[in-house]
Motif scaffolding. Structure first.
Motif, PDB file in Angstrom:
ATOM      1  N   GLN A  98       2.995  -9.864   3.040  1.00  0.00           N
ATOM      2  CA  GLN A  98       4.015 -10.289   2.086  1.00  0.00           C
ATOM      3  C   GLN A  98       5.081  -9.197   1.966  1.00  0.00           C
ATOM      4  OE1 GLN A  98       3.936 -13.446   0.344  1.00  0.00           O
ATOM      5  NE2 GLN A  98       2.680 -13.555   2.170  1.00  0.00           N
ATOM      6  N   PRO A  99       6.319  -9.494   2.367  1.00  0.00           N
ATOM      7  CA  PRO A  99       7.361  -8.451   2.344  1.00  0.00           C
ATOM      8  C   PRO A  99       7.534  -7.815   0.961  1.00  0.00           C
ATOM      9  CG  PRO A  99       8.135 -10.388   3.506  1.00  0.00           C
ATOM     10  CD  PRO A  99       6.825 -10.763   2.895  1.00  0.00           C
ATOM     11  N   GLN A 100       7.407  -8.637  -0.096  1.00  0.00           N
ATOM     12  CA  GLN A 100       7.616  -8.104  -1.445  1.00  0.00           C
ATOM     13  C   GLN A 100       6.498  -7.135  -1.843  1.00  0.00           C
ATOM     14  OE1 GLN A 100       6.708 -11.135  -0.682  1.00  0.00           O
ATOM     15  NE2 GLN A 100       5.331 -12.055  -2.150  1.00  0.00           N
ATOM     16  N   LEU A 101       5.326  -7.238  -1.200  1.00  0.00           N
ATOM     17  CA  LEU A 101       4.223  -6.322  -1.509  1.00  0.00           C
ATOM     18  C   LEU A 101       4.307  -5.053  -0.658  1.00  0.00           C
ATOM     19  CD1 LEU A 101       1.238  -8.851  -1.801  1.00  0.00           C
ATOM     20  CD2 LEU A 101       2.597  -7.866  -3.629  1.00  0.00           C
ATOM     21  N   VAL A 102       4.721  -5.213   0.602  1.00  0.00           N
ATOM     22  CA  VAL A 102       4.796  -4.062   1.511  1.00  0.00           C
ATOM     23  C   VAL A 102       5.771  -3.002   0.985  1.00  0.00           C
ATOM     24  CG1 VAL A 102       5.528  -3.375   3.840  1.00  0.00           C
ATOM     25  CG2 VAL A 102       4.117  -5.417   3.532  1.00  0.00           C
ATOM     26  N   VAL A 103       6.847  -3.468   0.337  1.00  0.00           N
ATOM     27  CA  VAL A 103       7.841  -2.524  -0.202  1.00  0.00           C
ATOM     28  C   VAL A 103       7.217  -1.594  -1.246  1.00  0.00           C
ATOM     29  CG1 VAL A 103      10.001  -2.406  -1.519  1.00  0.00           C
ATOM     30  CG2 VAL A 103       9.750  -4.064   0.290  1.00  0.00           C
ATOM     31  N   ARG A 104       6.183  -2.065  -1.936  1.00  0.00           N
ATOM     32  CA  ARG A 104       5.528  -1.222  -2.952  1.00  0.00           C
ATOM     33  C   ARG A 104       4.976   0.061  -2.331  1.00  0.00           C
ATOM     34  NH1 ARG A 104       7.995  -4.486  -5.041  1.00  0.00           N
ATOM     35  NH2 ARG A 104       7.547  -5.866  -6.778  1.00  0.00           N
ATOM     36  N   PHE A 105       4.436  -0.046  -1.112  1.00  0.00           N
ATOM     37  CA  PHE A 105       3.888   1.146  -0.449  1.00  0.00           C
ATOM     38  C   PHE A 105       4.995   2.131  -0.096  1.00  0.00           C
ATOM     39  CE2 PHE A 105       0.859  -2.243   1.170  1.00  0.00           C
ATOM     40  CZ  PHE A 105      -0.088  -1.992   0.193  1.00  0.00           C
ATOM     41  N   MET A 106       6.150   1.580   0.272  1.00  0.00           N
ATOM     42  CA  MET A 106       7.249   2.440   0.715  1.00  0.00           C
ATOM     43  C   MET A 106       7.850   3.230  -0.437  1.00  0.00           C
ATOM     44  SD  MET A 106       8.675  -0.399   3.337  1.00  0.00           S
ATOM     45  CE  MET A 106      10.259   0.209   3.733  1.00  0.00           C
ATOM     46  N   SER A 107       7.571   2.805  -1.675  1.00  0.00           N
ATOM     47  CA  SER A 107       8.127   3.546  -2.810  1.00  0.00           C
ATOM     48  C   SER A 107       7.140   4.573  -3.367  1.00  0.00           C
ATOM     49  CB  SER A 107       8.549   2.570  -3.915  1.00  0.00           C
ATOM     50  OG  SER A 107       7.414   1.925  -4.433  1.00  0.00           O
ATOM     51  N   ALA A 108       5.943   4.680  -2.737  1.00  0.00           N
ATOM     52  CA  ALA A 108       4.930   5.624  -3.243  1.00  0.00           C
ATOM     53  C   ALA A 108       5.316   7.062  -2.897  1.00  0.00           C
ATOM     54  CB  ALA A 108       3.576   5.300  -2.644  1.00  0.00           C
TER      55      ALA A 108
ATOM     56  N   VAL B 183      -7.947  -3.488   2.162  1.00  0.00           N
ATOM     57  CA  VAL B 183      -7.418  -3.378   3.525  1.00  0.00           C
ATOM     58  C   VAL B 183      -5.904  -3.136   3.488  1.00  0.00           C
ATOM     59  CG1 VAL B 183      -7.051  -4.634   5.691  1.00  0.00           C
ATOM     60  CG2 VAL B 183      -9.269  -4.745   4.548  1.00  0.00           C
ATOM     61  N   ALA B 184      -5.223  -3.847   2.607  1.00  0.00           N
ATOM     62  CA  ALA B 184      -3.761  -3.684   2.520  1.00  0.00           C
ATOM     63  C   ALA B 184      -3.389  -2.249   2.185  1.00  0.00           C
ATOM     64  CB  ALA B 184      -3.184  -4.644   1.477  1.00  0.00           C
ATOM     65  N   PHE B 185      -4.107  -1.630   1.265  1.00  0.00           N
ATOM     66  CA  PHE B 185      -3.773  -0.262   0.844  1.00  0.00           C
ATOM     67  C   PHE B 185      -4.265   0.768   1.863  1.00  0.00           C
ATOM     68  CE2 PHE B 185      -2.318   0.096  -3.699  1.00  0.00           C
ATOM     69  CZ  PHE B 185      -1.988  -1.240  -3.846  1.00  0.00           C
ATOM     70  N   VAL B 186      -5.550   0.654   2.251  1.00  0.00           N
ATOM     71  CA  VAL B 186      -6.162   1.708   3.055  1.00  0.00           C
ATOM     72  C   VAL B 186      -5.741   1.606   4.525  1.00  0.00           C
ATOM     73  CG1 VAL B 186      -8.377   2.611   3.872  1.00  0.00           C
ATOM     74  CG2 VAL B 186      -8.097   1.970   1.481  1.00  0.00           C
ATOM     75  N   VAL B 187      -5.736   0.396   5.075  1.00  0.00           N
ATOM     76  CA  VAL B 187      -5.437   0.237   6.501  1.00  0.00           C
ATOM     77  C   VAL B 187      -3.930   0.209   6.752  1.00  0.00           C
ATOM     78  CG1 VAL B 187      -5.770  -1.231   8.531  1.00  0.00           C
ATOM     79  CG2 VAL B 187      -7.619  -0.978   6.857  1.00  0.00           C
ATOM     80  N   PHE B 188      -3.184  -0.545   5.924  1.00  0.00           N
ATOM     81  CA  PHE B 188      -1.757  -0.708   6.172  1.00  0.00           C
ATOM     82  C   PHE B 188      -0.876   0.201   5.299  1.00  0.00           C
ATOM     83  CE2 PHE B 188      -3.190  -5.083   7.498  1.00  0.00           C
ATOM     84  CZ  PHE B 188      -2.881  -4.924   8.833  1.00  0.00           C
ATOM     85  N   GLY B 189      -1.250   0.335   4.017  1.00  0.00           N
ATOM     86  CA  GLY B 189      -0.370   0.953   3.032  1.00  0.00           C
ATOM     87  C   GLY B 189       0.122   2.338   3.403  1.00  0.00           C
ATOM     88  N   LYS B 190      -0.803   3.210   3.790  1.00  0.00           N
ATOM     89  CA  LYS B 190      -0.406   4.592   4.041  1.00  0.00           C
ATOM     90  C   LYS B 190       0.444   4.707   5.304  1.00  0.00           C
ATOM     91  CE  LYS B 190      -4.680   5.686   2.944  1.00  0.00           C
ATOM     92  NZ  LYS B 190      -5.953   6.402   2.746  1.00  0.00           N
TER      93      LYS B 190
ATOM     94  N   SER C 160       2.222  -3.122 -10.543  1.00  0.00           N
ATOM     95  CA  SER C 160       3.328  -3.874  -9.974  1.00  0.00           C
ATOM     96  C   SER C 160       2.853  -4.700  -8.782  1.00  0.00           C
ATOM     97  CB  SER C 160       4.431  -2.896  -9.538  1.00  0.00           C
ATOM     98  OG  SER C 160       5.446  -3.584  -8.877  1.00  0.00           O
ATOM     99  N   TYR C 161       2.017  -4.093  -7.949  1.00  0.00           N
ATOM    100  CA  TYR C 161       1.468  -4.808  -6.790  1.00  0.00           C
ATOM    101  C   TYR C 161       0.651  -6.015  -7.272  1.00  0.00           C
ATOM    102  CZ  TYR C 161      -0.957  -5.429  -2.298  1.00  0.00           C
ATOM    103  OH  TYR C 161      -1.472  -5.944  -1.132  1.00  0.00           O
ATOM    104  N   GLY C 162      -0.222  -5.773  -8.248  1.00  0.00           N
ATOM    105  CA  GLY C 162      -1.087  -6.844  -8.750  1.00  0.00           C
ATOM    106  C   GLY C 162      -0.300  -7.964  -9.406  1.00  0.00           C
ATOM    107  N   ALA C 163       0.688  -7.594 -10.229  1.00  0.00           N
ATOM    108  CA  ALA C 163       1.454  -8.613 -10.950  1.00  0.00           C
ATOM    109  C   ALA C 163       2.332  -9.415  -9.992  1.00  0.00           C
ATOM    110  CB  ALA C 163       2.323  -7.954 -12.019  1.00  0.00           C
ATOM    111  N   THR C 164       2.829  -8.750  -8.933  1.00  0.00           N
ATOM    112  CA  THR C 164       3.633  -9.470  -7.936  1.00  0.00           C
ATOM    113  C   THR C 164       2.749 -10.398  -7.110  1.00  0.00           C
ATOM    114  OG1 THR C 164       5.117  -7.595  -7.805  1.00  0.00           O
ATOM    115  CG2 THR C 164       5.227  -9.148  -6.005  1.00  0.00           C
ATOM    116  N   PHE C 165       1.579  -9.895  -6.773  1.00  0.00           N
ATOM    117  CA  PHE C 165       0.608 -10.639  -5.975  1.00  0.00           C
ATOM    118  C   PHE C 165       0.203 -11.931  -6.696  1.00  0.00           C
ATOM    119  CE2 PHE C 165      -3.725  -9.815  -3.665  1.00  0.00           C
ATOM    120  CZ  PHE C 165      -3.560 -10.997  -2.979  1.00  0.00           C
TER     121      PHE C 165
END
Lengths: 553, 49
Positions: free
Chosen positions: A277-287, A95-102, A56-61
């Motif tokens: 990207q707000p639409q990508l950041v939400v993906r982390f919040m649903s993990a 960086v998005a996943f490891v630094v920001f995502g968690k 979902s992250y990749g396809a949105t990106f």
């Protein structure tokens, strides 16, 4: 001039589209049945697995812009664009996943945030910051969303040869996406994204393999493209006449206009912008948990590398194909840069057994790329209106309203976003898709990235520094985009209206993207305010500054 | 230097960077355990418990 000929055969494409629409509707119904409240609409059940998050992250990106827009740019500017692929992977994913995502997931959960704006507002305890982030989404994102929709519909209309049904295709596509987003919420969006990502992956992998097979293998194709520069250099009609261009398999000369465009506009402008990207950041919040985010990296990296790497490799190789077949290069393709990849696909599969099936697969992949980004953008716009702005309006007297609208209000706002995006499509000029992508990513990075990073990692987030950073970033970005950068100033020629010239300065600086200036300005404003705040706190804490309770001072 | 028909070091470096980042992501995904911040190999003590 290389013509777009052939078009797609109706039968295989209709069969694929019918199966695709049926699957989309079923996933929409699945999302509808599992969306019980506003939280479910915005974040799902917070137990999304790693594969769905990654795809979902990749396809949105990656929208259709990444495949045909930037693929076409790679045909003109060469394999130097692979540095954008590297930044997409390193910054946009790792960086998005490891630094920001968690951190986003944990802070989002502890603050009870359901949207990007609510997260930022919660971190800083500020209604103004939440309103600012939501306003950026509500004002800027529909333009980007309309550009994605328009780009997708343009490509479909041209490749299928159904240009006279342009309006029908646009409305049908918008309604299909709007319906499943409005009713299925984030669950339908993410599961549909995963389906669409699978189709994109298959389509691009097949096309890369066929390209190299047609050109005699990897080594022969790359060598042939290198040798083509030796032939083309004597014929300026075969390549871009941008100073500094050294061929399709060589990097542009350092500091030249070609290098500045390639590095600052395409590579850094889009590469850095992906982080906020707000639409990508939400993906982390649903993990579900941190481990899910870590595991998502594996599938996500392979997906982005295959899609982007294939597009940026096929693009330059189209020059060799067109030269061997027609004695011309991709610069001579009819209708412009955005149609280089479609023209190549139509040509390379013409007369091949099952060629219609492969062209249909490519077109479906393109449709999926457009829809996956569109759905995420519409969901984000609907959430900003139906959740953030409504909550702020309701909590006018309080601090930061936490309660947004009901699921019905969110659905209504998503439907309104769909209508707004369709209206924008008719108001916007043509050939704006790549610029709108770059503009939206640039504005969000310049205004929100320092604020976002500081908020996530500071023990004492400073809201005044955050607001100063956002204001400085927005002002400097707008000034540079409208008065200095030649690429962006043509779309809103304020500088020409005021001064009579396209841009204020020349000599190479007009090729520097606005983000290259606005992001450092935004970060410097934040650093300056943080230093001032620290100095003020130190003054207040020192014994000399504090009044003596016994009346000594 | 000629790798798969490419000779420009900047282009080769771009492709190599992509492959290495994918490898890094795969390694991170496979080696990360539990809800930890980072994979065990990168934690203090080299992952020994």
């Amino acid at each position: 001039m290389i013509q777009l000929e052939g078009g797609v055969a109706a039968a295989p494409f209709a069969a694929m589209m019918a199966a695709f629409v049926a699957a989309t509707v079923l996933l929409g119904i699945y999302g509808y049945r599992h969306t019980r409240d506003s939280q479910g609409f915005l974040l799902g059940r917070e137990k999304t697995n790693s594969a769905v998050i990654a795809l979902s992250y990749g396809a949105t990106f990656l929208s259709a812009s990444a495949i045909i827009g930037f693929g076409g740019q790679a045909a003109i500017h060469g394999m130097g664009l692979m540095w954008l692929c590297f930044l997409n992977l390193f910054l946009g994913l790792f960086v998005a996943f490891v630094v920001f995502g968690k951190r986003v997931r944990r802070m989002g959960r502890s603050l009870g945030a359901s949207t990007f704006s609510e997260l930022l507002g919660g971190i800083y305890g500020s209604r103004a910051i939440r309103a600012f982030a939501a306003a950026i989404i509500l004002i800027m994102m529909p333009i980007y969303c309309a550009a994605v929709l328009k780009g997708g519909v343009n490509s479909i209309a041209v490749i299928t040869g159904a240009g006279e049904y342009y309006n029908v295709i646009l409305i049908v596509l918008a309604v299909l996406v709007g319906m499943y987003v409005a009713y299925g919420g984030i669950i339908a969006v993410m599961y549909n994204d995963a389906l669409q990502a699978g189709i994109m992956l298959a389509g691009m992998a097949v096309i890369l393999a066929v390209t190299y097979y047609t050109l005699g293998g990897v080594h022969a194709a790359n060598s042939g493209l290198s040798d083509l520069w030796g032939t083309a250099i004597s014929d300026p009609s075969l390549y871009t006449r941008s100073p500094g261009f050294n061929g399709w398999t060589s990097m542009a000369g350092f500091g030249t206009p070609e290098w500045l465009t390639l590095v600052t506009t395409f590579t850094l402008g889009v590469g850095i912008g992906a982080l906020t990207q707000p639409q990508l950041v939400v993906r982390f919040m649903s993990a579900r948990d941190d481990r899910t985010i870590n595991k998502s990296l594996m599938i996500g990296s392979v997906f982005i590398f295959v899609i982007v790497g294939a597009a940026y490799t096929i693009g330059p190789l189209t020059n060799l194909y067109f030269f061997e077949r027609y004695g011309e290069t991709a610069i001579n393709v009819q209708l412009g840069t955005d149609f280089i990849i479609p023209a190549f696909i139509l040509d390379v599969f013409s007369g091949v057994r099952f060629g219609d099936v492969f062209v249909s697969l490519f077109l479906l992949a393109l449709t999926c790329a457009a829809i996956s980004t569109l759905s995420a953008l519409m969901h984000t716009i609907g959430s900003a209106g139906g959740h953030d702005m409504l909550a702020l309006w309701r909590g006018r007297g309080g601090l930061a309203g936490r309660e947004g609208g009901s699921v019905r209000v969110n659905r209504a706002c998503t439907a309104m976003a769909m209508v707004l995006v369709v209206v924008y499509c008719y108001l916007m000029p043509s050939d704006i898709i790549a610029k709108a992508t770059s503009l939206f990513m640039g504005v969000t990075a310049a205004t929100l990235l320092p604020m976002f990073a500081h908020g996530l990692y500071s023990k004492r987030p400073d809201r005044r520094a955050a607001m100063a950073s956002a204001a400085a970033g927005a002002a400097s970005y707008l000034f540079w985009a409208l008065f200095v950068n030649a690429g962006s100033s043509v779309f809103l020629p304020v500088c020409r209206w005021i001064t009579g010239r396209q841009v204020l300065f020349s000599g190479g600086i007009e090729c520097v993207d606005a983000l290259m200036v606005a992001l450092p300005v935004s970060a410097a404003a934040m650093a300056a305010l943080l230093l001032l705040s620290r100095a003020r706190r130190a003054r207040e804490a020192s014994p000399e500054a504090s009044p003596d309770p016994r009346g000594g001072r | 230097m000629d790798i798969l028909g490419l000779s420009d070091p900047y282009i080769i470096a771009a492709y190599a960077g992509c492959f290495l980042t994918v490898a890094l992501c795969v390694a991170w995904a496979l080696l990360s355990g539990g809800d930890g911040e980072r994979p065990r190999l990168f934690k203090r003590g080299g992952g020994k418990r």
